[in-house]
Write a protein that holds these residues in place. Structure first.
Motif, PDB file in Angstrom:
ATOM      1  N   GLY A   1      13.363  31.799  47.738  1.00 11.14           N
ATOM      2  CA  GLY A   1      12.748  30.484  47.902  1.00 11.14           C
ATOM      3  C   GLY A   1      13.709  29.330  47.701  1.00 11.14           C
ATOM      4  O   GLY A   1      13.696  28.354  48.448  1.00 11.14           O
ATOM      5  N   HIS A   2      14.564  29.430  46.667  1.00 11.34           N
ATOM      6  CA  HIS A   2      15.376  28.270  46.277  1.00 11.34           C
ATOM      7  C   HIS A   2      16.817  28.305  46.767  1.00 11.34           C
ATOM      8  O   HIS A   2      17.386  27.271  47.104  1.00 11.34           O
ATOM      9  CB  HIS A   2      15.419  28.152  44.743  1.00 11.34           C
ATOM     10  N   VAL A   3      17.435  29.487  46.705  1.00  6.93           N
ATOM     11  CA  VAL A   3      18.896  29.513  46.813  1.00  6.93           C
ATOM     12  C   VAL A   3      19.439  29.151  48.197  1.00  6.93           C
ATOM     13  O   VAL A   3      20.486  28.482  48.282  1.00  6.93           O
ATOM     14  CB  VAL A   3      19.447  30.863  46.275  1.00  6.93           C
TER      15      VAL A   3
ATOM     16  N   VAL B   1      10.429  19.877  45.865  1.00  9.41           N
ATOM     17  CA  VAL B   1      11.260  21.090  45.768  1.00  9.41           C
ATOM     18  C   VAL B   1      10.423  22.365  45.814  1.00  9.41           C
ATOM     19  O   VAL B   1      10.850  23.377  46.370  1.00  9.41           O
ATOM     20  CB  VAL B   1      12.100  21.050  44.470  1.00  9.41           C
ATOM     21  N   GLU B   2       9.233  22.349  45.238  1.00  8.52           N
ATOM     22  CA  GLU B   2       8.413  23.567  45.204  1.00  8.52           C
ATOM     23  C   GLU B   2       7.398  23.650  46.346  1.00  8.52           C
ATOM     24  O   GLU B   2       7.304  24.661  47.026  1.00  8.52           O
ATOM     25  CB  GLU B   2       7.674  23.684  43.857  1.00  8.52           C
ATOM     26  N   PHE B   3       6.615  22.581  46.532  1.00  9.15           N
ATOM     27  CA  PHE B   3       5.509  22.689  47.490  1.00  9.15           C
ATOM     28  C   PHE B   3       5.508  21.570  48.526  1.00  9.15           C
ATOM     29  O   PHE B   3       4.475  21.288  49.132  1.00  9.15           O
ATOM     30  CB  PHE B   3       4.164  22.769  46.742  1.00  9.15           C
TER      31      PHE B   3
ATOM     32  N   PHE C   1      12.326  37.177  43.726  1.00 10.42           N
ATOM     33  CA  PHE C   1      12.122  36.848  45.146  1.00 10.42           C
ATOM     34  C   PHE C   1      11.833  35.364  45.295  1.00 10.42           C
ATOM     35  O   PHE C   1      12.413  34.692  46.158  1.00 10.42           O
ATOM     36  CB  PHE C   1      10.999  37.685  45.769  1.00 10.42           C
ATOM     37  N   HIS C   2      10.947  34.847  44.476  1.00  4.54           N
ATOM     38  CA  HIS C   2      10.702  33.398  44.528  1.00  4.54           C
ATOM     39  C   HIS C   2      11.988  32.625  44.238  1.00  4.54           C
ATOM     40  O   HIS C   2      12.356  31.710  44.976  1.00  4.54           O
ATOM     41  CB  HIS C   2       9.621  32.984  43.524  1.00  4.54           C
ATOM     42  N   ASP C   3      12.646  32.987  43.148  1.00  4.54           N
ATOM     43  CA  ASP C   3      13.794  32.190  42.699  1.00  4.54           C
ATOM     44  C   ASP C   3      14.977  32.263  43.666  1.00  4.54           C
ATOM     45  O   ASP C   3      15.623  31.242  43.935  1.00  4.54           O
ATOM     46  CB  ASP C   3      14.246  32.647  41.297  1.00  4.54           C
ATOM     47  N   ILE C   4      15.259  33.447  44.182  1.00  4.90           N
ATOM     48  CA  ILE C   4      16.425  33.577  45.071  1.00  4.90           C
ATOM     49  C   ILE C   4      16.047  33.211  46.511  1.00  4.90           C
ATOM     50  O   ILE C   4      16.614  32.285  47.096  1.00  4.90           O
ATOM     51  CB  ILE C   4      17.015  35.007  45.034  1.00  4.90           C
TER      52      ILE C   4
HETATM   53 FE   LIG Z   1      10.541  27.608  41.897  1.00  6.19          FE
END
Ligand SMILES: [Fe+2]
Length: 263
Positions: free
Chosen positions: A139-141, A180-182, A134-137
Motif C-alpha cells: 500500500g505505502h512503499v 495518505v491512507e484513504f 501487505f498493507h504497509d509494503i
Molecule cells: Fe497505512
C-alpha cells in the motif's frame, strides 16, 4: 549519481521533541515467513494489481517494478531498501505491530517507514485488526519512490511529532487519513486511488471508486474537520485536485496553521 537526503542515524534534534523510535524495531527475520505466508502475499498481489491498473495514480504503478515488488513472495526488507534508499532516502523498518503515534511520526520524520512483521492468514484475506506487511509494503512503499510523496511523508512526520506533543494529534491524523491512507485524487481528469488503505484493500478500493458514496473536494479545512472510521469503510472520501496538489498543500503546513485548522 550521488544524492544527499535529510536523513540522520540519530534521534531528531532541534525544537522537535526527541522520540526514540528505534526502541520499537524488531528484525524482519525474513526466513521466519512460511511458504503459506508467502502464498498469501502472492494471492493478494495477484488480486489487487489488475484491479488497480487503471484506477490508481501513476506513480504507484511505476513504483512496483522499480522496487522489485513484482517478484514472488513477501519482500525482503534489506533488498527492498537497496532499491528504495538510492531513489529517495527512505528505508523500511520492521516493527511487531502498531507503534505509538509519536514514534510513528518520528520515524516518518527520519524517512523510515514501519512495516508490520506479519501477514494476515489465508482464511481472512479481507479482515485486518491492524496493518500487516501487505498493507504497509504494497500500500505505502511504491509511493515512497516518488519524490513529491517522499517529501510529503517526511513533512507529515515532522509536523506530526510536534502535533502529538501539543495535543493536535487528532487533527494531523485526520489529514493523514484523508490523503495518505484513504484519499482519492484526480489524474488527467479521472478519479484515481491515492491512499494506501485503498490501494491494499480489495473491497474498499472498489467501494471508494465505484459505490454511490459521498466524495468531497479535498481542502485542509474540510479534511481536518472530518472524523474518520478505522473499523469500517469510510462514509466519505476526499478527492484532491491532483497528487501533486495534495502533496504541496500538506508539505507547506506548519504547526500554527494546524492549530488554526483544529479550531
Ligand atoms: Fe497505512
Amino acid at each position: 549519481m550521488f544524492r544527499e537526503f535529510e536523513v540522520t542515524d540519530h534521534p531528531p534534534t532541534g525544537t522537535r521533541p526527541a522520540v526514540d523510535w528505534r526502541v520499537h524495531l524488531v528484525p524482519q527475520d525474513w526466513d521466519h515467513f512460511s511458504g503459506d505466508e508467502h502464498s498469501v502475499w502472492e494471492t493478494l498481489f495477484a488480486r489487487q494489481v489488475p484491479y488497480l491498473g487503471s484506477r490508481i495514480v501513476t506513480p504507484f504503478l511505476e513504483g512496483i517494478p522499480m522496487l522489485g515488488l513484482d517478484q514472488p513472495g513477501i519482500p525482503n526488507l534489506d533488498r527492498l531498501n537497496d532499491r528504495l534508499e538510492p531513489l529517495t532516502g527512505w528505508r523500511c523498518v520492521s516493527v511487531p505491530g502498531l507503534v505509538p503515534d509519536d514514534a510513528f511520526f518520528a520515524m516518518l520524520a527520519d524517512r523510515r517507514f514501519p512495516i508490520g512483521n506479519f501477514i494476515r492468514s489465508a482464511d481472512s484475506l479481507d479482515y485486518l485488526e491492524e496493518p500487516d506487511c501487505f498493507h504497509d509494503i504494497f500500500g505505502h512503499v511504491p509511493m515512497l519512490a516518488h519524490e513529491p510523496i517522499a517529501r510529503l511523508m517526511q513533512a507529515m512526520g515532522r509536523l506530526g511529532v510536534d502535533a502529538v506533543a501539543t495535543g493536535l494529534g487528532e487533527t494531523i491524523s485526520r489529514l493523514y487519513w484523508h490523503t495518505v491512507e484513504f484519499g482519492l485524487a484526480r489524474e488527467g481528469g479521472e478519479l484515481k486511488i491515492l491512499g494506501a488503505g485503498l490501494a491494499s484493500s480489495f473491497g474498499e478500493a472498489h467501494f471508494a471508486i465505484e459505490a454511490d458514496v459521498q466524495r468531497l473536494r479535498f481542502t485542509l479545512k474540510d479534511a481536518a474537520a472530518t472524523a474518520y472510521r478505522s473499523d469500517a469503510f469510510q462514509p466519505l472520501y476526499f478527492v484532491s485536485d491532483s497528487l501533486e496538489y495534495a502533496a504541496a498543500e500538506l508539505e507547506a503546513l506548519d504547526l500554527t496553521q494546524l492549530k488554526a485548522l483544529a479550531g
